[in-house]
Design a protein around this motif. Structure first.
Motif, PDB file in Angstrom:
ATOM      1  N   PHE A 183      -2.034   7.305  -1.618  1.00  0.00           N
ATOM      2  CA  PHE A 183      -1.458   8.237  -3.040  1.00  0.00           C
ATOM      3  C   PHE A 183      -2.260   7.539  -4.226  1.00  0.00           C
ATOM      4  O   PHE A 183      -2.696   6.480  -4.483  1.00  0.00           O
ATOM      5  N   THR A 184      -2.608   8.461  -5.053  1.00  0.00           N
ATOM      6  CA  THR A 184      -3.103   8.331  -6.324  1.00  0.00           C
ATOM      7  C   THR A 184      -2.209   9.278  -7.358  1.00  0.00           C
ATOM      8  O   THR A 184      -2.236  10.310  -7.151  1.00  0.00           O
ATOM      9  N   VAL A 193      -0.898  -0.396  -6.252  1.00  0.00           N
ATOM     10  CA  VAL A 193       0.026  -0.374  -7.631  1.00  0.00           C
ATOM     11  C   VAL A 193      -0.725  -0.911  -8.782  1.00  0.00           C
ATOM     12  O   VAL A 193      -1.153  -2.044  -8.566  1.00  0.00           O
ATOM     13  N   GLN A 194      -0.776  -0.374  -9.784  1.00  0.00           N
ATOM     14  CA  GLN A 194      -1.588  -0.864 -10.954  1.00  0.00           C
ATOM     15  C   GLN A 194      -0.567  -1.558 -12.172  1.00  0.00           C
ATOM     16  O   GLN A 194       0.202  -0.531 -12.754  1.00  0.00           O
ATOM     17  N   GLY A 236      11.542   5.191 -14.583  1.00  0.00           N
ATOM     18  CA  GLY A 236      10.011   5.386 -14.944  1.00  0.00           C
ATOM     19  C   GLY A 236       9.117   5.852 -13.981  1.00  0.00           C
ATOM     20  O   GLY A 236       9.323   6.198 -13.029  1.00  0.00           O
ATOM     21  N   SER A 237       7.753   5.686 -14.342  1.00  0.00           N
ATOM     22  CA  SER A 237       6.630   5.940 -13.555  1.00  0.00           C
ATOM     23  C   SER A 237       5.601   4.659 -13.491  1.00  0.00           C
ATOM     24  O   SER A 237       5.668   3.974 -14.477  1.00  0.00           O
ATOM     25  N   ILE A 238       5.216   4.833 -12.202  1.00  0.00           N
ATOM     26  CA  ILE A 238       4.001   3.475 -11.926  1.00  0.00           C
ATOM     27  C   ILE A 238       2.834   4.102 -11.463  1.00  0.00           C
ATOM     28  O   ILE A 238       2.685   5.038 -10.722  1.00  0.00           O
ATOM     29  N   LYS A 239       1.826   3.664 -12.193  1.00  0.00           N
ATOM     30  CA  LYS A 239       0.654   4.140 -11.944  1.00  0.00           C
ATOM     31  C   LYS A 239      -0.017   3.518 -10.722  1.00  0.00           C
ATOM     32  O   LYS A 239       0.181   2.395 -10.146  1.00  0.00           O
ATOM     33  N   GLN A 256       0.789  -1.230  -0.075  1.00  0.00           N
ATOM     34  CA  GLN A 256      -0.044   0.162   0.281  1.00  0.00           C
ATOM     35  C   GLN A 256       0.887   1.196   0.023  1.00  0.00           C
ATOM     36  O   GLN A 256       1.787   1.238   0.709  1.00  0.00           O
ATOM     37  N   ILE A 257       0.605   2.289  -0.773  1.00  0.00           N
ATOM     38  CA  ILE A 257       1.396   3.505  -0.841  1.00  0.00           C
ATOM     39  C   ILE A 257       0.757   4.617  -0.132  1.00  0.00           C
ATOM     40  O   ILE A 257      -0.433   5.189  -0.396  1.00  0.00           O
TER      41      ILE A 257
END
Length: 592
Positions: free
Chosen positions: A384-385, A431-432, A422-425, A353-354
């Motif tokens: 976070f979103t 995390v997606q 990079g980036s992570i959705k 969980q973020i």
């Protein structure tokens, strides 16, 4: 699939996961414990004598001996619950959860005694000549009722059919799919063997065993259960003895916080009394299956002329399964000190969980309290979103990670073996990742493709562990050092495989009850195919379905036991009357 799983979780929240279900289980066991005057204590020595054949008669009808029935039923209960389940209970509820596991086992001894006795009494001979029994048979015969007009309503056959159908589903959800999934994950982590190869080999072995019927199953389990118990016992004792100075503090920790819940310590953020109680009872019931109605199916095949004698044999199961083996696992976890220690590991997405922000701290009591309230669902922290930025494997966004109910440290994001850029959705703290949604054929292909690992994004760092990985680490803290991990892997292999064998028989007998002996071969075929597929396919939805099917088995079984309480007491009186006639020289025989 996620929508289906959410719907099943909603259903489960009202039955198997609800507090009333736990109290129904415990309440039934407590009632019979008092009603039958603590049979788990008074009858214990007689149970051991019966297993050794003391009460046998020439010409007793059945397919297995008392010992073989006991080991078959034990092989169904001694499984991942003893290795992974205990570690999960301690992880969630702390040391106090172990106490409630033990209490549940003591009460469960009586429940097993009652359910096996009544099921054995109403067993039948199937069309193929084998013995068929289980709660569905006493439900069909005894759970009917009369209307005021005098008309008999045969409700028992419908209740029995629901139980039998739930048993078939549970044979997949409890004894098949999750078991091989645990085996393949453990073998891959320890030896690096691809999941699909493990599943293929074990599926073939499973087919050879279960097609031979109860006599072959009993022969295999009567050798497998003592062997696996001995291996596991040696490994556990090596850890406890190596850390002997922690034995007494560990015992104190189990009993110190019984009525308050376990306190925060190390990376463990604490657990309330309600949570420790719930997790301990829940894992205890999952481990020994008392009240579920599964073990009576195995015991029905035992050679015995008196139902109570087989009920006494079953009384030993929760003692061996939970009080001995689960206590060994618990003391291993506590004495080794790994249960509240953050360790290097690869994060599981389901446990990740973020949080929004970086001002959370678990080194102070105040910080631990804030995090504990969030984890326990009392006060939710901001999640976070958005797009989480990563540079050279290091997360640069203003976030912190919670993994496995602990604040993660030294987090590194990798793509394959290289640091990720990079980036992570992230959506609502979750995390997606596309890899999480692979179809079955894509997963099968990935098992044979080395390129798939180079594309997968993984999170690594320090956090608490739970389930089988936690027990694996604990076993490396003994005399065997790093070799201890192999004891857990081998133990998990034997425990889980034997569980799959026994549950195939439970499903077999349920199929026989519903559709006759001719349908069993098709059930066996589907059972083996499902076993293979689950070695590499995500079984999350199966675990959820399992919770529902366990409840659908347990509820009618417990209600039936309570309705037949007078009949149960009558059977006990008849047994002791015959026992005293056969062994008049014995002193101190119970009078009921």
């Amino acid at each position: 699939m996620q929508e289906i799983n959410s719907f099943l979780q909603l259903i489960d929240s009202y039955i198997g996961s609800h507090f009333w279900f736990v109290w129904l289980l415990l309440g039934t066991g407590i009632f019979f414990t008092v009603y039958l005057k603590f049979p788990q204590i008074r009858y214990f020595k007689y149970a051991i004598r019966i297993v050794r054949g003391k009460y046998d008669k020439e010409g007793d009808e059945g397919d297995t001996s008392h010992f073989q029935a006991l080991t078959t039923a034990l092989s169904g209960t001694v499984g991942t619950g003893n290795i992974a389940g205990v570690a999960l209970a301690v992880h969630l509820g702390g040391p106090a959860a172990l106490f409630w596991m033990l209490v549940t086992a003591m009460i469960g001894m009586t429940t097993k005694f009652v359910e096996v006795t009544l099921s054995h009494k109403y067993r039948e001979k199937a069309a193929d000549g084998t013995i068929a029994g289980g709660p569905m048979y006493f439900m069909r015969e005894r759970l009917n009722f009369k209307l005021p007009s005098g008309k008999l309503v045969k409700s028992g056959k419908w209740i029995a059919a629901i139980f039998a159908f739930a048993t078939v589903l549970s044979s997949f959800g409890t004894g098949n799919l999750p078991q091989v999934n645990s085996i393949s994950n453990s073998i891959f982590a320890t030896f690096g063997l691809p999941h699909v190869i493990t599943g293929f080999v074990l599926a073939i072995l499973l087919g050879f065993v279960i097609i031979g019927g109860i006599k072959r199953i009993a022969k295999v389990t009567s050798r497998l259960v003592p062997t696996m118990a001995l291996i596991y016992f040696i490994g556990a004792i090596s850890v406890i003895a190596m850390n002997y100075e922690n034995i007494w503090p560990s015992i104190q920790a189990i009993f110190a916080d019984i009525f308050t819940g376990s306190s925060a310590t190390g990376g463990f953020l604490g657990a309330t009394l309600a949570f420790a109680f719930n997790r301990g009872v829940n894992r205890g019931l999952f481990s020994n299956e008392a009240g579920q109605g599964s073990a009576p199916i195995a015991h029905a095949a035992a050679r015995a002329h008196e139902p109570v004698s087989e009920g006494m044999v079953a009384l030993l199961e929760p003692f061996i399964d939970t009080i001995i083996i689960c206590t060994l696992t618990g003391l291993t976890l506590l004495s080794s000190g790994v249960w509240n220690e953050k360790l290097d590991n690869r994060f599981q997405m389901a446990d990740l969980q973020i949080l929004q922000g970086t001002n959370y701290d678990d080194t102070t009591q105040e910080g631990k309290l804030v995090l504990a309230k969030h984890i326990n669902g009392d006060e939710t922290l901001p999640l976070f979103t958005g797009e989480m930025k990563v540079k050279d494997g290091e997360i640069t966004s203003d976030v912190q990670l919670i993994h496995s109910r602990s604040l993660a440290e030294n987090v590194v994001v990798k793509q394959g073996k290289k640091p990720y850029n990079g980036s992570i959705k992230v959506q609502n703290g979750l995390v997606q990742l596309q890899e999480e949604h692979l179809g079955m054929m894509a997963r099968l292909k990935a098992q044979f493709s080395s390129s798939s690992d180079s594309k997968k994004i993984v999170f690594e760092g320090k956090s608490l562990l739970h389930s089988a990985p936690l027990t694996t680490v604990a076993f490396t803290k003994g005399w065997f050092g790093s070799w201890g991990q192999y004891i857990v892997s081998i133990g998990l292999l034997l425990f889980a495989f034997s569980t799959a064998i026994s549950w195939s028989y439970y499903g077999d007998r349920a199929i026989t009850y519903l559709w006759g002996s001719k349908a069993v071969i098709w059930y066996h075929l589907i059972y083996v195919i499902g076993f293979f597929l689950a070695s590499f396919v995500d079984t999350t939805i199966i675990w959820t379905l399992s919770g529902i099917t366990i409840a659908l088995m347990t509820i009618p079984n417990l209600i039936g036991l309570l309705i037949l309480h007078r009949e149960m007491k009558g059977e006990v009186k008849l047994f002791w009357k015959e026992y005293k006639n056969r062994f008049p020289e014995e002193k101190g025989v119970p009078v009921d």
